[in-house]
Design an enzyme around this catalytic site. Structure first.
Site, short mmCIF file in Angstrom:
data_model
loop_
_atom_site.label_atom_id
_atom_site.label_comp_id
_atom_site.label_asym_id
_atom_site.label_seq_id
_atom_site.Cartn_x
_atom_site.Cartn_y
_atom_site.Cartn_z
N SER A 43 0.79 -1.22 0.00
CA SER A 43 0.00 0.00 0.00
C SER A 43 0.83 1.28 0.00
O SER A 43 0.41 2.29 -0.53
CB SER A 43 -0.96 0.00 1.19
OG SER A 43 -0.26 -0.18 2.40
N HIS B 230 -5.08 -2.82 -3.23
CA HIS B 230 -4.58 -1.87 -4.24
C HIS B 230 -4.40 -2.51 -5.62
O HIS B 230 -3.93 -1.85 -6.53
CB HIS B 230 -3.29 -1.23 -3.76
CG HIS B 230 -3.47 -0.48 -2.49
ND1 HIS B 230 -3.90 0.84 -2.44
CD2 HIS B 230 -3.37 -0.88 -1.20
CE1 HIS B 230 -4.02 1.21 -1.19
NE2 HIS B 230 -3.70 0.19 -0.41
N LYS C 146 -11.46 1.41 -2.85
CA LYS C 146 -10.31 1.99 -3.55
C LYS C 146 -10.56 1.96 -5.06
O LYS C 146 -11.35 2.76 -5.54
CB LYS C 146 -9.04 1.28 -3.10
CG LYS C 146 -8.74 1.68 -1.65
CD LYS C 146 -7.72 0.88 -0.92
CE LYS C 146 -7.62 1.42 0.51
NZ LYS C 146 -6.96 0.51 1.43
#
Ligand SMILES: *Cc1c(COP(=O)(O)O)cnc(C)c1O
Length: 387
Positions: free
Chosen positions: A176, A204, A236
């Site tokens: 991350s 991610h 995200k």
């Protein structure tokens, strides 16, 4: 009782004090924050879907059909058709037997590790794993081993030394704060060989990597047999909210029965699940988002290399610039902000001591011109002798 005020003062002196910025606008490159217009490069909305009109419309329709609150946990009467359909679509999306929704990624990591491991078992974690994996490992009460970042030889040695109980290896797919990708094919081979569970937290990678955005496992062409436990977040790259775990049927059934972070919490609003369904369709259909994002990443890396900035080995939208001290990272962030650009300083304990940084992130909603503006601002940092 210890003095909270002196503890807070010490954090300030150490340049570790955090302040929240207040935004009046939706996610997107141009934000109004603390009343000021800023061009932002620090969101995790990698595909620019957090404010997409189809996603917003799906949320509104969902609210009309289901109202706002889910009313209870999934095991009482909070599990809606919207949640159920989303789980099926997520399973299909990542090519796995089943998927199970969790309220947040933080909770999913806790839920999985504690459901699978007990005191006589061992959890193995990369040193740079996200705090939620670390906390999940600690909460499970299993023995806890950390190996050097991406060091498969060290991991192998630790697994070979285990003398009892179950083993679970947990890693970020894309790290991350560093943006590099874990050596998953090697890890999968080692874990299969040793009979250890492998769990990948792809917060991610989902949406960003792989042909259809299926994440770092898609990037390496790894299936459920290679990596039985996949955790993905929806807040995200997917642009909405929540998280899921996907894998074999018996894993998902075990989590429904045993994961306390699943059982003892209210289901997320069904309308959010409807928004995620809309977003998931866009993630798969609109390949141009990943292509554009990758071209911005290349543009940035070329430009930054020309400026002599200390780039890290990352091919993903996370492009950190190492500052070292927290003071330096904060000073850089403030210099950028003075030029109308928002990149927050990332400091310990989010990253190890001495590795504070600017965490620059890109989104498919950025333009080439905006990346040039960022490079122009970074050039001033470089010429000011900062970088
Ligand atoms: C953000 C993040 C999480 C937590 O997910 P939330 O849904 O925000 O709670 C977990 N793991 C990693 C690697 C993350 O970056």
């Amino acid at each position: 009782m210890k003095s909270l005020a002196s503890e807070l003062a010490r954090r300030r002196e150490d340049h570790l004090y955090r302040v929240r910025r207040v935004s009046d606008t939706a996610q997107g490159p141009e934000q109004r924050i603390n009343g000021k217009s800023l061009l932002s490069f620090c969101s995790n909305d990698y595909l620019g879907l957090a404010n997409h009109p189809e996603v917003v419309a799906a949320l509104q329709r969902g609210a009309e059909q289901y109202g706002v609150g889910s009313g209870s946990a999934h095991l009482v009467n909070g599990h809606s058709t919207a949640h159920h359909a989303l789980e099926e679509e997520l399973a299909e999306f990542c090519g796995r037997d089943r998927a199970l929704l969790f309220s947040t990624g933080y909770m999913a990591n806790q839920g999985v590790i504690a459901a699978l491991l007990g005191r006589s078992d061992t959890v193995y974690q990369d040193r740079l794993n996200h705090a939620s994996l670390i906390d999940g490992g600690l909460l499970s009460r299993a023995r806890f081993k950390r190996y050097a970042h991406a060091d498969v030889v060290a991991l192998k040695g630790q697994l070979d030394a285990q003398d009892r109980g179950e083993a679970l290896v947990a890693t970020d797919g894309v790290f991350s704060m560093d943006g590099d990708i874990a050596p998953l094919p090697e890890m999968a081979a080692i874990c299969r060989d040793r009979g250890a569970w492998l769990m990948v937290d792809d917060a991610h990678g989902i949406g960003v990597l792989g042909e259809r955005g299926e994440g770092s496992l898609g990037h390496f062409n790894l299936g459920q047999e290679d990596v039985p436990i996949l955790m993905g977040t929806l807040g995200k790259g997917i642009g909405t909210f929540g998280a899921f775990v996907a894998g074999p049927d018996e894993l998902i059934e075990t989590l429904i029965q045993q994961a306390r972070a699943y059982i003892f919490t209210t289901a997320t609003p069904p309308a959010v699940a409807e928004a995620t369904r809309a977003s998931l369709r866009l993630v798969q259909q609109e390949r141009w988002r990943r292509e554009h994002l990758n071209s911005l990443i290349r543009q940035f890396r070329q430009g930054a290399a020309q400026l002599g900035l200390p780039l890290m080995a990352s091919q993903t939208p996370i492009q950190p610039i190492l500052a070292g001290s927290s003071e330096q990272a904060l000073a850089w962030s403030q210099m950028l902000e003075a030029q109308g650009i928002l990149v927050t300083a990332i400091r310990p304990p989010t990253v190890p001591e001495g590795s504070a940084r600017l965490r620059i992130t890109f989104s498919a909603s950025h333009t080439e011109q905006q990346v040039n503006r960022l490079l122009g601002a970074l050039e001033q940092l470089a010429t000011a002798g900062a970088a």
